[in-house]
Design a protein around this motif. Structure first.
Motif, PDB file in Angstrom:
ATOM      1  N   SER A  45      52.254  -0.258   0.535  1.00 44.14           N
ATOM      2  CA  SER A  45      51.337  -0.385  -0.608  1.00 44.14           C
ATOM      3  C   SER A  45      51.720  -1.543  -1.520  1.00 44.14           C
ATOM      4  O   SER A  45      50.885  -2.047  -2.267  1.00 44.14           O
ATOM      5  N   ARG A  46      52.961  -1.993  -1.443  1.00 44.00           N
ATOM      6  CA  ARG A  46      53.361  -3.170  -2.218  1.00 44.00           C
ATOM      7  C   ARG A  46      52.974  -4.472  -1.513  1.00 44.00           C
ATOM      8  O   ARG A  46      52.907  -5.515  -2.140  1.00 44.00           O
ATOM      9  N   VAL A  47      52.755  -4.398  -0.196  1.00 45.13           N
ATOM     10  CA  VAL A  47      52.408  -5.582   0.586  1.00 45.13           C
ATOM     11  C   VAL A  47      50.895  -5.760   0.681  1.00 45.13           C
ATOM     12  O   VAL A  47      50.382  -6.863   0.503  1.00 45.13           O
ATOM     13  N   PHE A  48      50.172  -4.671   0.973  1.00 42.20           N
ATOM     14  CA  PHE A  48      48.731  -4.719   1.133  1.00 42.20           C
ATOM     15  C   PHE A  48      48.055  -4.331  -0.178  1.00 42.20           C
ATOM     16  O   PHE A  48      48.435  -3.345  -0.804  1.00 42.20           O
ATOM     17  N   THR A  49      47.058  -5.085  -0.559  1.00 38.08           N
ATOM     18  CA  THR A  49      46.366  -4.829  -1.814  1.00 38.08           C
ATOM     19  C   THR A  49      45.212  -3.857  -1.593  1.00 38.08           C
ATOM     20  O   THR A  49      44.341  -4.101  -0.766  1.00 38.08           O
ATOM     21  N   ARG A  50      45.230  -2.794  -2.353  1.00 40.04           N
ATOM     22  CA  ARG A  50      44.140  -1.818  -2.321  1.00 40.04           C
ATOM     23  C   ARG A  50      43.324  -2.027  -3.590  1.00 40.04           C
ATOM     24  O   ARG A  50      43.881  -2.093  -4.682  1.00 40.04           O
ATOM     25  N   THR A  51      42.019  -2.123  -3.443  1.00 46.72           N
ATOM     26  CA  THR A  51      41.177  -2.391  -4.607  1.00 46.72           C
ATOM     27  C   THR A  51      40.974  -1.159  -5.478  1.00 46.72           C
ATOM     28  O   THR A  51      40.750  -1.294  -6.678  1.00 46.72           O
ATOM     29  N   SER A  52      41.027   0.020  -4.873  1.00 49.20           N
ATOM     30  CA  SER A  52      40.856   1.254  -5.645  1.00 49.20           C
ATOM     31  C   SER A  52      41.347   2.429  -4.804  1.00 49.20           C
ATOM     32  O   SER A  52      41.791   2.257  -3.675  1.00 49.20           O
ATOM     33  N   TYR A  53      41.235   3.615  -5.371  1.00 46.67           N
ATOM     34  CA  TYR A  53      41.582   4.819  -4.625  1.00 46.67           C
ATOM     35  C   TYR A  53      40.341   5.533  -4.100  1.00 46.67           C
ATOM     36  O   TYR A  53      40.417   6.661  -3.633  1.00 46.67           O
ATOM     37  N   LYS A  54      39.208   4.851  -4.163  1.00 42.77           N
ATOM     38  CA  LYS A  54      37.981   5.435  -3.624  1.00 42.77           C
ATOM     39  C   LYS A  54      38.081   5.531  -2.106  1.00 42.77           C
ATOM     40  O   LYS A  54      38.845   4.814  -1.469  1.00 42.77           O
ATOM     41  N   ARG A  55      37.284   6.417  -1.536  1.00 41.63           N
ATOM     42  CA  ARG A  55      37.332   6.694  -0.101  1.00 41.63           C
ATOM     43  C   ARG A  55      37.181   5.424   0.732  1.00 41.63           C
ATOM     44  O   ARG A  55      37.947   5.194   1.678  1.00 41.63           O
ATOM     45  N   GLU A  56      36.232   4.578   0.407  1.00 44.31           N
ATOM     46  CA  GLU A  56      35.976   3.365   1.181  1.00 44.31           C
ATOM     47  C   GLU A  56      37.195   2.434   1.182  1.00 44.31           C
ATOM     48  O   GLU A  56      37.577   1.879   2.208  1.00 44.31           O
ATOM     49  N   SER A  57      37.823   2.278   0.032  1.00 44.55           N
ATOM     50  CA  SER A  57      39.007   1.420  -0.071  1.00 44.55           C
ATOM     51  C   SER A  57      40.177   2.004   0.708  1.00 44.55           C
ATOM     52  O   SER A  57      40.917   1.276   1.374  1.00 44.55           O
ATOM     53  N   ARG A  58      40.322   3.317   0.654  1.00 45.21           N
ATOM     54  CA  ARG A  58      41.409   3.973   1.384  1.00 45.21           C
ATOM     55  C   ARG A  58      41.211   3.852   2.895  1.00 45.21           C
ATOM     56  O   ARG A  58      42.151   3.629   3.645  1.00 45.21           O
ATOM     57  N   LEU A  59      39.970   3.961   3.348  1.00 42.81           N
ATOM     58  CA  LEU A  59      39.679   3.793   4.766  1.00 42.81           C
ATOM     59  C   LEU A  59      39.940   2.354   5.210  1.00 42.81           C
ATOM     60  O   LEU A  59      40.462   2.107   6.297  1.00 42.81           O
ATOM     61  N   ASP A  60      39.590   1.394   4.360  1.00 39.78           N
ATOM     62  CA  ASP A  60      39.803  -0.011   4.668  1.00 39.78           C
ATOM     63  C   ASP A  60      41.290  -0.322   4.820  1.00 39.78           C
ATOM     64  O   ASP A  60      41.705  -0.985   5.779  1.00 39.78           O
ATOM     65  N   ILE A  61      42.101   0.161   3.908  1.00 35.19           N
ATOM     66  CA  ILE A  61      43.537  -0.111   3.982  1.00 35.19           C
ATOM     67  C   ILE A  61      44.159   0.609   5.180  1.00 35.19           C
ATOM     68  O   ILE A  61      45.048   0.074   5.848  1.00 35.19           O
ATOM     69  N   SER A  62      43.656   1.788   5.506  1.00 35.45           N
ATOM     70  CA  SER A  62      44.146   2.510   6.690  1.00 35.45           C
ATOM     71  C   SER A  62      43.839   1.734   7.965  1.00 35.45           C
ATOM     72  O   SER A  62      44.656   1.693   8.889  1.00 35.45           O
ATOM     73  N   LEU A  63      42.677   1.104   8.021  1.00 37.26           N
ATOM     74  CA  LEU A  63      42.319   0.282   9.170  1.00 37.26           C
ATOM     75  C   LEU A  63      43.278  -0.899   9.288  1.00 37.26           C
ATOM     76  O   LEU A  63      43.733  -1.242  10.392  1.00 37.26           O
ATOM     77  N   GLN A  64      43.626  -1.512   8.171  1.00 42.58           N
ATOM     78  CA  GLN A  64      44.592  -2.613   8.202  1.00 42.58           C
ATOM     79  C   GLN A  64      45.962  -2.133   8.705  1.00 42.58           C
ATOM     80  O   GLN A  64      46.606  -2.811   9.513  1.00 42.58           O
TER      81      GLN A  64
END
Length: 81
Positions: A45-64
């Motif tokens: 989480s310190r390396v990858f930037t998450r734009t928010s804690y909304k479902r769509e953002s969480r799914l996007d970061i999980s894909l990365q």
């Protein structure tokens, strides 16, 4: 001996012991001379930037994260995330 790659996802609630379980698994695998990479969620989480804690953002970061795991496992590593 043929090395096999794998990705092990450890998930759970906050303070459930995910990091402890991951570290123990990595230690055991390394004792068996396996090539293991540990990807800790707090470090990621310190390396990858998450734009928010909304479902769509969480799914996007999980894909990365999953794409990173695929790259590492395709090179013969066991990835514990």
């Amino acid at each position: 001996m043929t090395k096999q790659s794998a990705v092990v996802w450890i998930t759970g609630l906050s303070d459930a012991g995910k990091t402890t379980a991951s570290e123990l698994l990595v230690k055991l695998l390394r004792e068996e001379d396996e090539e293991v990479i540990l990807l800790d969620g707090d470090q990621l989480s310190r390396v990858f930037t998450r734009t928010s804690y909304k479902r769509e953002s969480r799914l996007d970061i999980s894909l990365q994260y999953s794409e990173l795991c695929q790259v590492l496992s395709s090179q013969g590593y066991i990835v514990v995330i």
